[in-house]
Write a protein that holds these residues in place. Structure first.
Motif: not given
Length: 234
Positions: A74-76, A62-64, A8-12
Motif C-alpha cells: 500500500f503506497t502513501i 516522499p512516497s512510503l 513487513e517492511a516500510l520503503h521510503l
C-alpha cells in the motif's frame, strides 16, 4: 525498533534536498522506525520516469510503500498522510499532543504544521519556481525569498502569541509548542534549511531561530534534515 504485524517492511522514496521528505526522515529517526530508503535523483529526472510514476503518479517525494503480510503493498504519498500513518502506528514518542486536556496545544501544533505545509512550502516549490521563470519570466529565487520571509514572520508571531498564552513558564518552552518536540518542529526545520539555500537568514525571527537551534541539537534532526549530517545548519 522492529516492525510489528501486519507490516513487513516500510520503503521510503526520498530525495536528499526535499523538505517534504526530510519531515519523514526526521520523524522516523525520532521514533526509531526502520525504513528502507530509495533515493530519487531529481538531477536525472528520475521522478518523471515510468517506474517511479507507477509508485507515485504525482512525480513527487516522499512516497512510503507499506509492505503488509496480508494485503500486499500500500503506497502513501504526501508527507502529512505519511506522518499520520507513522504517528498512528508508532506513537512513541508522540509528535502530536495527546489527551483531552492538551486540546489547545494540539490545535497550535496543527496550525503551525499547516502554515508550513500550505502557505510556505508549496508556493516556493522548485517546480513552481521553474514554471515561474520559464513561462512567466519571473525571478524564482526572489519569489522564494518572499514566500519564506512572509511565512516565517507569521510563524514568529504565532510563537509570540503561544508564549503569551502559556504564561511566564510556558514562555521558556524550547520548541514550537512547549518543551517537547512536535510535528510543528519537524515541519519547520526543513523549511528553514530550504530558506537558507536561497539566502534567507533567520536572525530576523529570534523565537523561530531559537526553536530551530534547539532542534538541531537532536541527532534525529541532524540525520534527517536536508542533506543530512549537519549540512545547511541554521
Amino acid at each position: 525498533m522492529s516492525l510489528r504485524y501486519p507490516f513487513e517492511a516500510l520503503h521510503l522514496y526520498t530525495a536528499p534536498l526535499s523538505g517534504c521528505s526530510a519531515r519523514i526522515r526526521i520523524a522516523s529517526h525520532l521514533k526509531s522506525i526502520p525504513l528502507t530508503y530509495h533515493n530519487v535523483d531529481f538531477s536525472k529526472s528520475e521522478q518523471t520516469s515510468s517506474s517511479y510514476l507507477s509508485v507515485n503518479p504525482n512525480g513527487s517525494v516522499p512516497s512510503l510503500v507499506v509492505h503488509t503480510s496480508s494485503s500486499g503493498n500500500f503506497t502513501i504519498t504526501q508527507s502529512p498522510a505519511v506522518l499520520d500513518f507513522l504517528e498512528s502506528h508508532f506513537p512513541a514518542p508522540p509528535l502530536l499532543p495527546v489527551g483531552k486536556e492538551k486540546w489547545k496545544e494540539r490545535a497550535r501544533v496543527i496550525e503551525l504544521v499547516s502554515l508550513v505545509a500550505c502557505d510556505i512550502q508549496p508556493p516556493q516549490n522548485s517546480r513552481i519556481r521553474k514554471k515561474l521563470e520559464e513561462e512567466f519570466g519571473g525571478d524564482g529565487i526572489k519569489w522564494a525569498r518572499y514566500v519564506y520571509e512572509r511565512g516565517f514572520s507569521v510563524y514568529e508571531e504565532s510563537l509570540e502569541r503561544g508564549r503569551k498564552l502559556d504564561g511566564e513558564d510556558g514562555g521558556r518552552g524550547r520548541y514550537s509548542v512547549g518543551s517537547e518536540v512536535s510535528l510543528a518542529d519537524v515541519f519547520l526545520v526543513p523549511a528553514v534549511q530550504g530558506a537558507l539555500r536561497v539566502g534567507v537568514e533567520t536572525e530576523r525571527w529570534p523565537l523561530l531561530k531559537g526553536v530551530v537551534d534547539e532542534c538541531w541539537k537532536l541527532e534525529a534532526f541532524r540525520k534527517g534534515g536536508l542533506g543530512g549530517h549537519g549540512r545547511l545548519v541554521p
